[in-house]
Design an enzyme around this catalytic site. Structure first.
Site, mmCIF file in Angstrom:
data_model
loop_
_atom_site.group_PDB
_atom_site.id
_atom_site.type_symbol
_atom_site.label_atom_id
_atom_site.label_comp_id
_atom_site.label_asym_id
_atom_site.label_seq_id
_atom_site.Cartn_x
_atom_site.Cartn_y
_atom_site.Cartn_z
ATOM 1 C CB CYS A 2 -0.935 0.092 1.186
ATOM 2 S SG CYS A 2 -2.120 -1.235 1.241
ATOM 3 N NE ARG A 32 4.572 1.947 0.186
ATOM 4 C CZ ARG A 32 5.532 1.698 1.056
ATOM 5 N NH1 ARG A 32 6.776 1.843 0.715
ATOM 6 N NH2 ARG A 32 5.240 1.295 2.278
ATOM 7 C CG ASN A 105 1.418 0.992 4.307
ATOM 8 O OD1 ASN A 105 2.574 1.355 4.306
ATOM 9 N ND2 ASN A 105 1.102 -0.278 4.181
ATOM 10 N N GLY A 106 -0.958 -0.616 6.440
ATOM 11 C CA GLY A 106 -0.700 -1.368 7.664
ATOM 12 C C GLY A 106 -1.861 -2.296 7.958
ATOM 13 C CD GLU A 485 18.372 -11.979 -6.030
ATOM 14 O OE1 GLU A 485 17.815 -12.520 -5.056
ATOM 15 O OE2 GLU A 485 17.918 -10.950 -6.546
ATOM 16 C CE LYS A 489 15.031 -10.796 -8.274
ATOM 17 N NZ LYS A 489 15.498 -10.029 -7.184
ATOM 18 C CD GLU A 492 11.065 -11.365 -7.395
ATOM 19 O OE1 GLU A 492 10.376 -11.107 -6.416
ATOM 20 O OE2 GLU A 492 12.249 -10.980 -7.510
ATOM 21 C CG HIS A 508 21.453 -35.972 -1.808
ATOM 22 N ND1 HIS A 508 21.866 -37.223 -1.392
ATOM 23 C CD2 HIS A 508 22.591 -35.253 -1.954
ATOM 24 C CE1 HIS A 508 23.184 -37.251 -1.281
ATOM 25 N NE2 HIS A 508 23.650 -36.051 -1.619
ATOM 26 C CE LYS A 607 12.067 -2.191 -4.468
ATOM 27 N NZ LYS A 607 12.633 -3.460 -4.919
HETATM 28 C C1 F6R Z 1 12.760 -9.914 -4.494
HETATM 29 C C2 F6R Z 1 12.537 -8.846 -3.539
HETATM 30 C C3 F6R Z 1 12.120 -9.216 -2.178
HETATM 31 C C4 F6R Z 1 12.840 -8.337 -1.132
HETATM 32 C C5 F6R Z 1 12.315 -8.636 0.280
HETATM 33 C C6 F6R Z 1 13.067 -7.857 1.333
HETATM 34 O O1 F6R Z 1 13.136 -9.445 -5.749
HETATM 35 O O2 F6R Z 1 12.671 -7.701 -3.847
HETATM 36 O O3 F6R Z 1 12.359 -10.564 -1.934
HETATM 37 O O4 F6R Z 1 14.203 -8.594 -1.226
HETATM 38 O O5 F6R Z 1 10.957 -8.342 0.342
HETATM 39 O O6 F6R Z 1 12.968 -6.486 1.112
HETATM 40 P P1 F6R Z 1 13.945 -5.467 1.841
HETATM 41 O O7 F6R Z 1 15.300 -5.702 1.314
HETATM 42 O O8 F6R Z 1 13.396 -4.118 1.516
HETATM 43 O O9 F6R Z 1 13.866 -5.772 3.315
#
Ligand code: F6R
Length: 612
Positions: A2, A32, A105-106, A485, A489, A492, A508, A607
């Protein structure tokens, strides 16, 4: 998680109409959450609300979010927690008489009790959200106080949970009221208008003068005035907290790229350079090393991509400083916090500095007296604020939901820390440590080469990859977190199921899935011993018909084993996350685009996850 924004202005003082400012700010907060959006304005003693389910641009076309008139306007872009995405659950929410409007937001944990109480007093609810209790509660309390701020303050005292809350009211048309606990909120200061927002990028177009609102602060803004107090503690001298942000508006725009993610992949050379020069001058590193030297146990925690950086750090620390590190995923903190004491150190990594799981882990460890070192990209965010020492990456704002430049810069900072720790312990001589630091200094130039060499190759390979349903990402040692990682990527943003394993572990169980044409990506660090080990794993996979994709240096001994080869310059293995991740980012990006998905807005994700 949010995004919220508010603008309160004097007539003729803003660069655009306030409705347009809120809309443009919402666009910058869309990372967000993007399942619904809305705005509310006080206009001619009425609250006007325009909101609905869908992405901001679609809603703009359908409803005209930016056309809302008024000088006091709030807006919201949503990532659903309570109540499915729908027109009615979209924010802003209002009271029965339409005198108060709120964006939030929350999560309000005690909303059921409050809702029951308010229903028993005759309030009628329209949505399934937790947020809707707030305008009704303020409406109820206003009946006795006759003062919006007092009613808002009393309401905040009754709420349990996390919130960045903004409220407007017909009774005080030139004020926006706010309160914050555990969700981010920033005030922007300008001439003839002031603003509130969840994050800096939403404000950059209007001002660089900001105040980061702290937990339990409550107050209001008018076009010319700011009032803040700390709940139950008294008035805050907010001028002490004003700072000028260094980020530019360019940082928050796509600058001609089709997506933020691609722009941010390409920004890595610049981000690495800035981070390198920043860390070289940063006295916090020496302080952090001192804490590490004195620590009985060292823990490192984070979520998602940042966790992969933490895992990388734990491997590097074991290799260079011979210190085993306990690494764990932040949401699992309840398992680990009880094992800690005041003799220990916790490193928390978070690009946003606001991730709730990581913040909760930090707080649980702090209760045991543990010293905390934060690694973050956002100055003054919650995690650095609550830590003993903060070290910053200088990646600039990251807007694409998938983390890219913040990962590579985190690993640069963490490599620096591990090298300095090893040097202080005497496991590296001054010269050896300097040599490794020099490699970090070259990372910007190297990353730039890697992106240039691999951009069109990733695009080409994505043709084939985009028709796959599954993939394995394998490596050994220092390459394992990079494989993790890369797999994150891919899954997601392209929704292809990708799993990472230490390559030795693949026999395994995971190998059972491998059949003709199954993609297996190998992250091959530039290290002869690891190459030898990986050769065996490649052959096991080839024997089952797998297609082998390798990310390996120019003079790899494994060249003839690879069906596809992301060629990268030969460098020191310590740079593995910086050298091997960009091709994986590019492959994920182009695969997502080929499959018709928007990599900047992956489904179900947001994010900065500010809920547990
Ligand atoms: C993946 C991604 C998420 C963040 C995670 C932690 O591409 O962006 O997995 O890495 O939500 O976010 P931060 O680093 O902001 O604590």
């Amino acid at each position: 998680m949010c995004g919220i924004i508010g603008v309160v202005a004097l007539p003729g003082k803003t660069p655009y109409r306030p409705g347009v400012m809120v809309y443009r700010g919402l666009k910058r907060l869309e990372y967000r959450g993007y399942d619904s959006a809305g705005v509310a304005a006080v206009y001619h003693d009425k609250i006007i609300v325009v909101k609905g389910k869908g992405k901001i641009d679609d809603l703009e076309k359908k409803l005209g979010l930016s056309s809302v008139d008024g000088l006091t306007i709030i807006g919201h872009t949503r990532w659903a927690t309570h109540g499915a995405p729908s027109d009615v659950n979209a924010h802003p929410h209002t009271d029965c008489k339409n005198e108060f409007a709120v964006v939030h937001n929350g999560i309000i944990q005690n909303f059921r009790e409050l809702k029951q109480l308010l229903i028993s007093k005759g309030h009628v609810f329209r949505s399934d959200t937790d947020t809707e209790v707030v305008p009704h509660l303020v409406e109820e309390l206003y009946k006795t106080t006759g003062d919006v701020y007092q009613a808002f303050k009393q309401a905040i005292k009754m709420i349990k949970g996390s919130y960045a809350l903004i409220l407007i009211s017909v009774h005080e048309p030139d004020k926006i009221f706010f309160a914050k606990k555990d969700s981010p909120l920033i005030i922007g200061l300008a001439e003839g208008f002031n603003l509130l927002a969840s994050d800096i990028p939403a404000l950059l177009e209007y001002t660089k003068k900001i105040i980061t609102v702290r937990d339990n602060w409550i107050g209001y803004i008018t076009p010319k005035e700011v009032f803040i107090e700390e709940l139950d503690k008294g008035v805050i001298d907010w001028r002490k907290y004003v700072r000028i942000v260094e980020w530019s508006l360019e940082d928050a725009t796509k600058s001609g790229y089709p997506h933020f993610m691609l722009k941010e992949i390409h920004e890595q050379p610049r981000a690495l350079k800035d981070t390198f020069y920043g860390i070289r001058e940063d006295v916090a590193v020496a302080e952090a090393v001192k804490l590490l030297l004195d620590a009985e146990k060292i823990y490192v925690t984070a979520a998602g991509t940042s966790y992969h950086a933490g895992y990388y750090y734990s491997i590097l620390s074991a290799i260079l400083a011979r210190r085993p590190i306990i690494h764990f995923i932040a949401s699992e903190y309840e398992v680990y916090a009880p094992t800690s004491s005041e003799k220990d150190v916790l490193i928390v990594i978070s690009q946003s500095g606001e991730t709730m799981d990581s913040l909760k882990a930090l707080r649980a460890f702090k209760e045991n007296g543990v010293k905390v070192i934060a690694v973050s990209n956002v100055i003054d965010s919650a995690i650095p604020r609550e830590s003993d020492i903060s070290i910053y990456t200088r990646a600039g704002p990251e807007i694409g939901v998938a983390a890219t430049k913040t990962f590579t810069t985190q690993t640069l900072v963490l490599s620096w820390l591990a090298i300095s720790h090893a040097e202080a312990l005497g496991y590296l001589t001054r010269n050896e440590a300097e040599e490794l630091r020099d490699w970090l200094g070259k990372s910007s130039e190297i990353a730039s080469k890697i992106i240039a060499w691999n951009e069109s190759y990733a695009l080409k390979l994505s043709e084939w990859f985009s028709s796959r349903g599954n993939a394995y990402y394998l490596s050994r040692g220092i390459g394992v977190p990079v494989a993790m990682e890369g797999a994150l990527k891919m899954k997601e943003i392209s929704y292809i199921h990708a799993e990472a394993y230490p390559a030795g572990e693949s026999k395994h169980g995971p190998i059972a899935l491998v059949e003709e044409n199954y993609p297996v990506l190998f992250v091959i660090p530039n290290h002869p011993e690891l190459e030898k080990l990986i050769l065996g794993n490649i052959q096991e996979m080839k024997a089952r018909g797998a297609v082998i994709i390798g990310i390996a240096s120019e003079d790899t001994s494994l060249r003839d084993q690879l069906d596809y080869w992301f060629k990268i310059p030969t460098t020191h293995w310590i740079l593995t996350p910086i050298t091997h991740t960009p091709p994986l980012q590019l492959l994920a990006y182009h695969t997502a685009v080929k499959r018709g998905y928007d990599p900047d807005k992956p489904r179900n994700l947001a994010k900065t996850v500010t809920v547990e």
